[in-house]
Scaffold this active site. Structure first.
Site, mmCIF file in Angstrom:
data_model
loop_
_atom_site.group_PDB
_atom_site.id
_atom_site.type_symbol
_atom_site.label_atom_id
_atom_site.label_comp_id
_atom_site.label_asym_id
_atom_site.label_seq_id
_atom_site.Cartn_x
_atom_site.Cartn_y
_atom_site.Cartn_z
ATOM 1 N N LYS A 98 17.162 2.851 1.912
ATOM 2 C CA LYS A 98 18.024 2.748 3.107
ATOM 3 C C LYS A 98 19.130 1.765 2.763
ATOM 4 C CE LYS A 98 14.612 3.057 6.865
ATOM 5 N NZ LYS A 98 14.013 2.226 7.927
ATOM 6 N N ASP B 165 7.662 2.593 -2.448
ATOM 7 C CA ASP B 165 7.863 3.726 -1.553
ATOM 8 C C ASP B 165 9.261 3.683 -0.940
ATOM 9 O OD1 ASP B 165 7.163 1.414 -0.213
ATOM 10 O OD2 ASP B 165 6.014 2.430 1.341
ATOM 11 N N ARG C 47 0.798 -1.195 0.000
ATOM 12 C CA ARG C 47 0.000 0.000 0.000
ATOM 13 C C ARG C 47 0.848 1.270 0.000
ATOM 14 N NH1 ARG C 47 -3.644 -2.001 4.950
ATOM 15 N NH2 ARG C 47 -2.050 -3.602 5.011
ATOM 16 N N GLY C 48 2.108 1.129 0.432
ATOM 17 C CA GLY C 48 2.933 2.309 0.697
ATOM 18 C C GLY C 48 3.139 3.280 -0.448
ATOM 19 N N ASP D 117 14.289 -1.345 1.681
ATOM 20 C CA ASP D 117 14.934 -1.531 2.983
ATOM 21 C C ASP D 117 15.884 -2.731 2.856
ATOM 22 O OD1 ASP D 117 15.314 -2.220 5.756
ATOM 23 O OD2 ASP D 117 13.545 -1.092 6.273
HETATM 24 C C1 PRP Z 1 7.145 -2.051 3.077
HETATM 25 C C2 PRP Z 1 7.426 -1.037 1.991
HETATM 26 C C3 PRP Z 1 8.156 -1.820 0.935
HETATM 27 C C4 PRP Z 1 8.863 -2.907 1.724
HETATM 28 C C5 PRP Z 1 10.327 -2.612 1.812
HETATM 29 O O1 PRP Z 1 5.958 -2.713 2.764
HETATM 30 O O2 PRP Z 1 6.234 -0.475 1.487
HETATM 31 O O3 PRP Z 1 7.258 -2.415 0.014
HETATM 32 O O4 PRP Z 1 8.258 -2.926 3.031
HETATM 33 O O5 PRP Z 1 10.991 -3.515 2.641
HETATM 34 P P1 PRP Z 1 12.102 -4.547 2.185
HETATM 35 O O6 PRP Z 1 13.043 -3.833 1.233
HETATM 36 O O7 PRP Z 1 12.779 -4.901 3.483
HETATM 37 O O8 PRP Z 1 11.440 -5.726 1.557
HETATM 38 P P2 PRP Z 1 4.963 -3.385 3.836
HETATM 39 O O9 PRP Z 1 5.136 -4.867 3.804
HETATM 40 O O10 PRP Z 1 5.133 -2.708 5.163
HETATM 41 O O11 PRP Z 1 3.533 -3.075 3.241
HETATM 42 P P3 PRP Z 1 2.775 -1.691 2.944
HETATM 43 O O12 PRP Z 1 3.441 -1.057 1.736
HETATM 44 O O13 PRP Z 1 1.387 -2.143 2.663
HETATM 45 O O14 PRP Z 1 2.852 -0.801 4.173
#
Ligand code: PRP
Length: 180
Positions: free
Chosen positions: A133, A102, A45-46, A105
């Site tokens: 990051k 978005d 969703r981000g 990480d």
């Molecule tokens: C978060 C963010 C990225 C992902 C990055 O998604 O939106 O898609 O984590 O992390 P990574 O590089 O460690 O894989 P999340 O699973 O929190 O879902 P959301 O976008 O719905 O909040």
């Protein structure tokens, strides 16, 4: 369970975000010039706020589709297991695709989703992430375009949540836990 108390300090202003998006959109327009149709894939969703601003800066024929993947749930740590919760509506075979994230990480989400999309044989697949990051990376991957490289801080806003809250902040903020 009660959430710990925290305050949010501004890290990247709405104005800086808009300026960076304008600059990246210019590069994307030049890179995809002449495409008959660019499919923008937003990773829910981000990315929903970022994608809304980005597409309005892209003067190209675009189609928008969404994919939902989740690795974090409501927690703060990556589960390293990326689940596809909602797949694309359309076909991407033979098309130009821009995947919009978005934040990158650990990199597991971007890696998993690009591998998945590549199995569908797009003509071209590029990626853009508003935030990166690099110090957190666990797999070797980088988006084609990155808005801002940031330190390992817990960020929210502009689509990004903490336990599903704060996605509606117009800027990127840093969460500071205050205890209590
Ligand atoms: C978060 C963010 C990225 C992902 C990055 O998604 O939106 O898609 O984590 O992390 P990574 O590089 O460690 O894989 P999340 O699973 O929190 O879902 P959301 O976008 O719905 O909040």
């Amino acid at each position: 369970m009660a959430q710990p108390e925290y305050v949010i300090d501004e890290m990247i202003s709405a104005k800086s975000i808009a300026a960076r998006i304008e600059a990246m959109a210019k590069e994307i327009r030049a890179s995809f010039k002449g495409t008959d149709k660019l499919i923008i894939v937003g990773l829910l969703r981000g990315s929903f706020v970022f994608i809304a601003d980005l597409v309005r800066e892209l003067d190209l024929p675009v189609e928008v589709d969404f994919l939902e993947a989740s690795s974090y749930g409501d927690g703060m740590e990556s589960s390293r297991e990326v689940r596809i919760l909602k797949d694309l509506r359309g076909e991407i075979g033979g098309r130009d695709v821009l995947l919009v994230e978005d934040i990158v990480d650990t990199g597991f989400t971007l890696k998993h989703v690009t591998e998945l999309l590549n199995t569908r044989k797009p003509r071209r697949l590029e990626t853009i992430a508003l935030l990166d990051k690099p110090s957190r990376r666990e797999v070797d991957i980088k988006a084609t375009w990155t808005g801002f490289e940031i330190p390992d801080e817990f960020v929210v806003g502009y689509g990004i949540d903490y336990a599903q809250r704060n996605r509606n902040l117009p800027h990127i903020g840093k969460v500071r836990f205050t205890g209590g």
